[in-house]
Design an enzyme around this catalytic site. Structure first.
Site, PDB file in Angstrom:
ATOM      1  N   HIS A   1      -6.918  -8.840  -0.755  1.00  0.00           N
ATOM      2  CA  HIS A   1      -5.868  -7.889  -1.087  1.00  0.00           C
ATOM      3  C   HIS A   1      -5.209  -8.291  -2.400  1.00  0.00           C
ATOM      4  O   HIS A   1      -4.894  -9.460  -2.618  1.00  0.00           O
ATOM      5  CB  HIS A   1      -4.817  -7.872   0.029  1.00  0.00           C
ATOM      6  CG  HIS A   1      -3.546  -7.157  -0.320  1.00  0.00           C
ATOM      7  ND1 HIS A   1      -3.283  -5.866   0.083  1.00  0.00           N
ATOM      8  CD2 HIS A   1      -2.450  -7.551  -1.041  1.00  0.00           C
ATOM      9  CE1 HIS A   1      -2.098  -5.497  -0.377  1.00  0.00           C
ATOM     10  NE2 HIS A   1      -1.567  -6.491  -1.062  1.00  0.00           N
TER      11      HIS A   1
ATOM     12  N   TYR B   1      -5.757 -16.314   5.126  1.00  0.00           N
ATOM     13  CA  TYR B   1      -4.476 -15.659   5.399  1.00  0.00           C
ATOM     14  C   TYR B   1      -4.696 -14.727   6.587  1.00  0.00           C
ATOM     15  O   TYR B   1      -5.736 -14.065   6.678  1.00  0.00           O
ATOM     16  CB  TYR B   1      -4.013 -14.865   4.177  1.00  0.00           C
ATOM     17  CG  TYR B   1      -2.628 -14.276   4.312  1.00  0.00           C
ATOM     18  CD1 TYR B   1      -1.502 -15.081   4.148  1.00  0.00           C
ATOM     19  CD2 TYR B   1      -2.445 -12.934   4.598  1.00  0.00           C
ATOM     20  CE1 TYR B   1      -0.224 -14.549   4.277  1.00  0.00           C
ATOM     21  CE2 TYR B   1      -1.179 -12.387   4.727  1.00  0.00           C
ATOM     22  CZ  TYR B   1      -0.071 -13.201   4.571  1.00  0.00           C
ATOM     23  OH  TYR B   1       1.188 -12.667   4.700  1.00  0.00           O
TER      24      TYR B   1
ATOM     25  N   HIS C   1       0.829  -1.206   0.000  1.00  0.00           N
ATOM     26  CA  HIS C   1       0.000   0.000   0.000  1.00  0.00           C
ATOM     27  C   HIS C   1       0.866   1.259   0.000  1.00  0.00           C
ATOM     28  O   HIS C   1       0.440   2.307  -0.496  1.00  0.00           O
ATOM     29  CB  HIS C   1      -0.922   0.005   1.219  1.00  0.00           C
ATOM     30  CG  HIS C   1      -2.020  -1.005   1.157  1.00  0.00           C
ATOM     31  ND1 HIS C   1      -3.183  -0.807   0.446  1.00  0.00           N
ATOM     32  CD2 HIS C   1      -2.129  -2.231   1.727  1.00  0.00           C
ATOM     33  CE1 HIS C   1      -3.965  -1.864   0.585  1.00  0.00           C
ATOM     34  NE2 HIS C   1      -3.352  -2.748   1.347  1.00  0.00           N
TER      35      HIS C   1
ATOM     36  N   ASP D   1      -7.350  -3.250  -1.343  1.00  0.00           N
ATOM     37  CA  ASP D   1      -8.134  -4.208  -0.578  1.00  0.00           C
ATOM     38  C   ASP D   1      -9.568  -4.134  -1.091  1.00  0.00           C
ATOM     39  O   ASP D   1     -10.142  -3.039  -1.194  1.00  0.00           O
ATOM     40  CB  ASP D   1      -8.091  -3.879   0.913  1.00  0.00           C
ATOM     41  CG  ASP D   1      -6.701  -4.077   1.508  1.00  0.00           C
ATOM     42  OD1 ASP D   1      -5.862  -4.736   0.860  1.00  0.00           O
ATOM     43  OD2 ASP D   1      -6.462  -3.571   2.620  1.00  0.00           O
TER      44      ASP D   1
ATOM     45  N   HIS E   1      -7.011 -11.331   6.873  1.00  0.00           N
ATOM     46  CA  HIS E   1      -7.580 -11.083   5.552  1.00  0.00           C
ATOM     47  C   HIS E   1      -8.905 -11.820   5.343  1.00  0.00           C
ATOM     48  O   HIS E   1      -9.300 -12.074   4.208  1.00  0.00           O
ATOM     49  CB  HIS E   1      -6.579 -11.481   4.456  1.00  0.00           C
ATOM     50  CG  HIS E   1      -5.465 -10.520   4.286  1.00  0.00           C
ATOM     51  ND1 HIS E   1      -4.475 -10.361   5.228  1.00  0.00           N
ATOM     52  CD2 HIS E   1      -5.184  -9.632   3.287  1.00  0.00           C
ATOM     53  CE1 HIS E   1      -3.616  -9.441   4.816  1.00  0.00           C
ATOM     54  NE2 HIS E   1      -4.035  -8.979   3.647  1.00  0.00           N
TER      55      HIS E   1
ATOM     56  N   ASP F   1     -11.805 -10.581   5.943  1.00  0.00           N
ATOM     57  CA  ASP F   1     -12.878  -9.643   5.617  1.00  0.00           C
ATOM     58  C   ASP F   1     -12.614  -8.862   4.332  1.00  0.00           C
ATOM     59  O   ASP F   1     -13.347  -7.938   3.994  1.00  0.00           O
ATOM     60  CB  ASP F   1     -13.119  -8.673   6.769  1.00  0.00           C
ATOM     61  CG  ASP F   1     -11.899  -7.812   7.081  1.00  0.00           C
ATOM     62  OD1 ASP F   1     -10.800  -8.081   6.523  1.00  0.00           O
ATOM     63  OD2 ASP F   1     -12.037  -6.868   7.887  1.00  0.00           O
ATOM     64  N   HIS F   2     -11.567  -9.225   3.603  1.00  0.00           N
ATOM     65  CA  HIS F   2     -11.284  -8.562   2.330  1.00  0.00           C
ATOM     66  C   HIS F   2     -10.304  -9.419   1.533  1.00  0.00           C
ATOM     67  O   HIS F   2      -9.698 -10.345   2.046  1.00  0.00           O
ATOM     68  CB  HIS F   2     -10.685  -7.166   2.546  1.00  0.00           C
ATOM     69  CG  HIS F   2      -9.306  -7.168   3.140  1.00  0.00           C
ATOM     70  ND1 HIS F   2      -9.068  -7.294   4.504  1.00  0.00           N
ATOM     71  CD2 HIS F   2      -8.074  -7.065   2.560  1.00  0.00           C
ATOM     72  CE1 HIS F   2      -7.770  -7.265   4.740  1.00  0.00           C
ATOM     73  NE2 HIS F   2      -7.134  -7.139   3.572  1.00  0.00           N
TER      74      HIS F   2
END
Length: 244
Positions: free
Chosen positions: A228, A220, A186, A193, A223, A225-226
């Site tokens: 990447h 992972y 990022h 994301d 992660h 909830d999203h």
């Protein structure tokens, strides 16, 4: 929406003029939008800044697991990506970027060069000038543009379903505030994301076909909830709950 429909109509007019006038061998100088206009047909073996601009827009149609170089050289990977772009949008798929291919890009492209369904603001919720990250502001914004075009390709491949970017570019201060890793992509402007209508697993699985070297999703750590995705060149994928 109205502006985009007008731009599409202009682009289609350009294609029809090329077809009726036998001008498909060259792209033609007609200006189709406010961002960038190609002045020649591009094919394998050619090079230049116009090839770079094309690569930015088709890199999301790279081969499975491939992160396509944006280097201004029209090589085999670029030809393959152009072919996949053409197939994705129902164009003659010959790997040569001419009037019809450019018209389709113009129809997808907003005046600031971002793709139709994503904006710089969506990818940069940290600050407006892209400063304070691991690279200079101009590089971070350029990386962001490449990421947005890859997201456009991903979105289209999934049936043009809405995708939401929950986090994109971060300065070091923004990254620290959200507890991001010290080496987070990022910080470079080339990461996003995602959440959206498709499942997170489907996002992680499909992203493998759209030029993302980094993919992390459900299973992972941190992660679930999203999903990447990022543009690192060395492949690193991990979404164990999704078979990735």
């Amino acid at each position: 929406m109205l502006r985009r429909m007008i731009r599409l109509a202009l682009a289609l007019t350009m294609v029809m003029g090329a077809l009726t006038g036998g001008l498909l061998a060259t792209a033609g100088p007609a200006r189709a939008d406010e961002c960038y206009t190609w002045g020649r047909t591009l094919s394998a073996g050619m090079s230049g800044s116009d090839v770079t601009e094309l690569q930015i827009r088709v890199a999301g149609h790279a081969a499975y697991g491939e992160v396509m170089a944006v280097d201004g050289a029209f090589g085999p990977a670029t030809k393959a990506a152009v072919t996949r772009f053409q197939q994705a949008y129902g164009l003659p798929a010959d790997g040569i970027a001419g009037a019809q291919t450019f018209a389709r890009i113009y129809a997808l492209q907003d005046p600031d060069c971002t793709p139709a369904h994503f904006t710089y603001a969506e990818l940069n919720k940290c600050n407006s000038d892209w400063s304070g990250g691991a690279v200079g502001a101009a590089t971070a914004k350029a990386n962001g543009l490449r990421t947005l075009w890859k997201l456009e390709a991903l979105r289209h491949a999934m049936g043009d379903v809405p995708l939401t970017v929950t986090s994109g570019f971060r300065s070091y201060s923004c990254n620290s505030a959200v507890g991001g890793a010290s080496n987070s992509r990022h910080l470079y402007g080339d990461a996003a994301d995602l959440v959206g209508s498709p499942s997170l697993c489907r996002l992680a699985q499909q992203a493998r076909y759209h030029g993302f070297g980094g993919i992390f999703g459900p299973g992972y750590p941190d992660h679930n909830d999203h999903t990447h995705v990022d543009g690192r060149t060395a492949r690193s994928w991990s979404a164990p709950d999704c078979g990735v």
